[in-house]
Design an enzyme around this catalytic site. Sequence first.
Site, PDB file in Angstrom:
ATOM      1  N   ARG A   1       0.842  -1.204   0.000  1.00 42.08           N
ATOM      2  CA  ARG A   1       0.000   0.000   0.000  1.00 42.08           C
ATOM      3  C   ARG A   1       0.872   1.248   0.000  1.00 42.08           C
ATOM      4  NH1 ARG A   1       2.425   2.517   2.997  1.00 42.08           N
ATOM      5  NH2 ARG A   1       2.371   2.736   5.246  1.00 42.08           N
TER       6      ARG A   1
ATOM      7  N   GLY B   1       8.791   1.118   3.081  1.00 35.38           N
ATOM      8  CA  GLY B   1       7.633   1.852   3.578  1.00 35.38           C
ATOM      9  C   GLY B   1       6.361   1.567   2.806  1.00 35.38           C
TER      10      GLY B   1
ATOM     11  N   SER C   1       5.331  -4.080   3.480  1.00 36.90           N
ATOM     12  CA  SER C   1       5.554  -5.508   3.207  1.00 36.90           C
ATOM     13  C   SER C   1       5.204  -6.348   4.437  1.00 36.90           C
ATOM     14  CB  SER C   1       6.993  -5.758   2.763  1.00 36.90           C
ATOM     15  OG  SER C   1       7.893  -5.290   3.733  1.00 36.90           O
TER      16      SER C   1
ATOM     17  N   ASP D   1      -2.352   0.405   7.640  1.00 33.79           N
ATOM     18  CA  ASP D   1      -1.737  -0.492   6.651  1.00 33.79           C
ATOM     19  C   ASP D   1      -2.533  -1.791   6.541  1.00 33.79           C
ATOM     20  OD1 ASP D   1       0.087   1.526   6.843  1.00 33.79           O
ATOM     21  OD2 ASP D   1       1.604   0.350   7.878  1.00 33.79           O
TER      22      ASP D   1
HETATM   23  C1  GLA Z   1       3.232   3.395   9.498  1.00 34.22           C
HETATM   24  C2  GLA Z   1       2.230   2.733  10.445  1.00 34.22           C
HETATM   25  C3  GLA Z   1       0.823   3.242  10.191  1.00 34.22           C
HETATM   26  C4  GLA Z   1       0.772   4.772  10.174  1.00 34.22           C
HETATM   27  C5  GLA Z   1       1.875   5.347   9.298  1.00 34.22           C
HETATM   28  C6  GLA Z   1       1.941   6.847   9.397  1.00 34.22           C
HETATM   29  O1  GLA Z   1       2.972   3.011   8.190  1.00 34.22           O
HETATM   30  O2  GLA Z   1       2.269   1.333  10.295  1.00 34.22           O
HETATM   31  O3  GLA Z   1      -0.060   2.717  11.153  1.00 34.22           O
HETATM   32  O4  GLA Z   1       0.828   5.294  11.479  1.00 34.22           O
HETATM   33  O5  GLA Z   1       3.140   4.805   9.621  1.00 34.22           O
HETATM   34  O6  GLA Z   1       0.802   7.401   8.860  1.00 34.22           O
END
Ligand code: GLA
Length: 319
Positions: free
Chosen positions: A10, A107, A110, A153
Amino acid sequence: MPVIVSTPGRVNLIGDHTDYTQGLVLPMILDVVTTITGDFTDDRVWHLVSDDEPLPVTLSLPIDDPARIEPRWGRYVAGVLHELEKTGVSLRGFSGRVSTTIPIGSGLSSSAALEIAVARVATIDRPMPETVLAQLCRRAEHVASGVPCGIMDQLCIAAGQPGHATLIDCRDLTIEHVSIPSAITVDVEFIAPRTLAGSEYADRVAETSAVERIIGPLRDASLESLTAIADETLRRRARHVISENQRVLDFVAALRRANWTEAGRLMTESHWSLRHDFETSNATMDAAVERTLRRPGVLGARMTGGGFGGCVVALRSVE
Ligand code: GLA
């Protein structure tokens, strides 16, 4: 019969560091995926090899402490199986292979994709609602990585639809699928590797909790309430979250009005809020955003996700 389950990565279009204070987020699934293939077995053992890891994972059920599993990637698998067992799901053994086209450490979630894939395999005969699956996998992520992440996520990966962004209200976990019009496209560029474990992510979670002890839930707060926060750093953290929740709504409204320029502007504004108020960016990511903004057709750009590295997401006009 062999099992094949695929789950996507994502990217977050807008709404970062808002999920763990029950705010609004707008991620979307990507066409990179993690795939698990294999067969159920008659023993109570999960055995997985990975195309990206030198060592396999062998887990005997029930799992006692997922946080102590070696090799470390097995903690995500163990975390999910452990959470499923806690909810009373009876698990079979499984032997299989994991492969992924999601760049690891970029980021693009995965780890959440692996969690949801494991949960889908384990519950293949009796699928669970996406919100339940996502909450369970979020808890698994906490245990496996030690990062107190929000729900974005896991829920986006569990519920997202191709060609749509996933508007998630992290307070009641309601979802709206927002179509991405064909006049615009979303570009994702990997800039620098990052890991949230050991980063300032957990500090930001603690800081927003501290803010909420002063002004109440950030989700309900307005910019006027900032004056009640004496500490300058906490005030900036709160300003980011309050303004970012509004930007998510404004971004969706701009998409619906076909105002791409405004949508792009909001993305770039989100980046500078993360940079100045939330302090989760760095010089490398700022330079990458500036570079992206100079490209033809680019309407807006920002660092996406947890921060301190990772990817830049941009909105580009295709006309
Ligand atoms: C990471 C975390 C999410 C969210 C983002 C920031 O991806 O896993 O839960 O907090 O950072 O938006």
